[in-house]
Scaffold this motif. Sequence first.
Motif, PDB file in Angstrom:
ATOM      1  N   LYS A  39      46.731  73.496  -6.786  1.00 22.61           N
ATOM      2  CA  LYS A  39      47.319  73.983  -7.389  1.00 22.61           C
ATOM      3  C   LYS A  39      47.734  73.804  -8.574  1.00 22.61           C
ATOM      4  O   LYS A  39      47.420  72.725  -9.434  1.00 22.61           O
ATOM      5  N   GLU A  51      53.712  70.869  -8.087  1.00 26.52           N
ATOM      6  CA  GLU A  51      52.492  71.847  -7.876  1.00 26.52           C
ATOM      7  C   GLU A  51      53.533  73.193  -7.363  1.00 26.52           C
ATOM      8  O   GLU A  51      54.536  73.276  -7.056  1.00 26.52           O
ATOM      9  N   ILE A  69      50.485  73.337 -12.494  1.00 22.85           N
ATOM     10  CA  ILE A  69      51.677  72.331 -12.154  1.00 22.85           C
ATOM     11  C   ILE A  69      52.179  73.088 -13.074  1.00 22.85           C
ATOM     12  O   ILE A  69      51.916  73.788 -13.776  1.00 22.85           O
ATOM     13  N   GLY A  71      45.226  72.791 -12.161  1.00 19.98           N
ATOM     14  CA  GLY A  71      46.235  71.991 -11.926  1.00 19.98           C
ATOM     15  C   GLY A  71      46.251  70.051 -12.248  1.00 19.98           C
ATOM     16  O   GLY A  71      47.099  69.973 -12.689  1.00 19.98           O
TER      17      GLY A  71
END
Length: 504
Positions: free
Chosen positions: A342, A56, A344, A307
């Motif tokens: 989030k 992340e 990646i 993400g």
Amino acid sequence: MSAFHSTVSRRDFMKGLGFVSAGLGGAAAVSPAFHDLDELMQSGVTTRKRAWWVKEVDEPTVEIDWDLVKPHYSYQTQSAALVAQYVGVEAYNAMKKTEKSDADRLKDNEPGYRLKDHALSGANGGLRIATIAEKFGQIKNVTTPEARGVPKWTGTPEEGLIMLRSAMVFFGAADIATAELDDHHRKLMGITGENPGITYWDKQPPTTVTKPVVFSKTDETFRWDEKTGITYLPNKPLYNVCYLIPQDNDLNRMRPTVLGRLTQTRYRLREVPRACTQAFITGLGYESMHDEPYRWNPSNSGAVLGGLTENSRHTIMSISPEFGAFGGYFDFVTTLPIAHTKPIDAGIWRMCQSCGLCADYCPSGSIEKKGESQPSWEGPKPSSLGPKVYQLPWEGIRTSGEWAKLGRKTFWTDMPSSQIYQRSVGTCNVCWGHCVFNGANSAMIHQVVKATASTTGIFNSFFASMHDIMGYGLKEGEAVEQWWHSSLPAYGFDSTVYARDMGY
């Protein structure tokens, strides 16, 4: 046979490459530590399992300049009118495929075009549960909190995220990416939501065709005006949910046959998760709007920002570390408060820049090739078809690159030439089948290769060259027929990839 079974540990293998021994220690140093089960449950990382090398990060691996990102009209090259600007409407309408037709291949009993392949294709549409008028989740027989005599659900955005993800996985989605619709995210949304067709070649299409979407300053609920085709979003905090419906990657390698095209199962498989999720949200006391009009909410941007995926060489694609280049991504908007997932870094965007297999195999030469260009902010170069011979009189139409969403530093695919190839020569989409990230995940070597690519790019060209050598490219001839004799999981993909419970 024992010579083909590695007895070298991943640590020893990476150490032998000479660059990871320190990295492994660093990974251990930054890995999350939990002191009790309460901390573990409150952590978003507990809900889905991902490989250690999928990290992340705070910002997507592709550079984004939000000052360059502007709300757009949803004009895309799936519109015949937009593509016909480059050749003229008469020439476009007169085009016929020069490759052998599906019907002729059926009569010749070619693999991938046989009667059973056509029959499977005809049945793949499935059932559509929601109509356009039901896009706000008007699911029958759903009891609201008010009807139950209790308040609507309340909790932290983090709790909302874990709850929603658990429900959607239960309904059939593989995973979700989420974000509040802040000032940045709203720039990604379309001013309009649909592509006008060639009927509007010489005139402005009405709003019932373009289907505008408006962030209302007065409405307190989602609203659709059927007479005008305009959708109004409420003046309250809104949250975007992008969800992943995986597809059959083995079929993906059998393009461009009739059987290979069946890999696009996402539209069939998404209907139940979508309807059930909207009913769930209604049952909690909140509202939602699924992706209707379809082109208003670009799914790949939500997948990258949240993400599920990273940016790719092919402009219209993004790539998942678990499912490769051909996942199905859909979005809906809700008033249910949920935390932001989030982006990646799994080394995918870096790999795309040093790979280029999709461009090498692109029959129309539409994808920018390795070594011929670098990622840029400028948007698409002039099409190989030449300058436009006509300019559509539509509101918001640009003089070039109408199909491109500017604001990221990336490669830019020549989409008009791709569409003209598919209209005048033959069915395509082979780029999806050639992606190196489509390989299996279960064997140790695949995890080692992906982990290495996530850490350094020095071996990327070698890994790309091994893709076809190891037999991961497209299948042809009687090899296509083997799909009918394969032992595959339900729906053609591994639904346990993200699972950490029930023994997984």
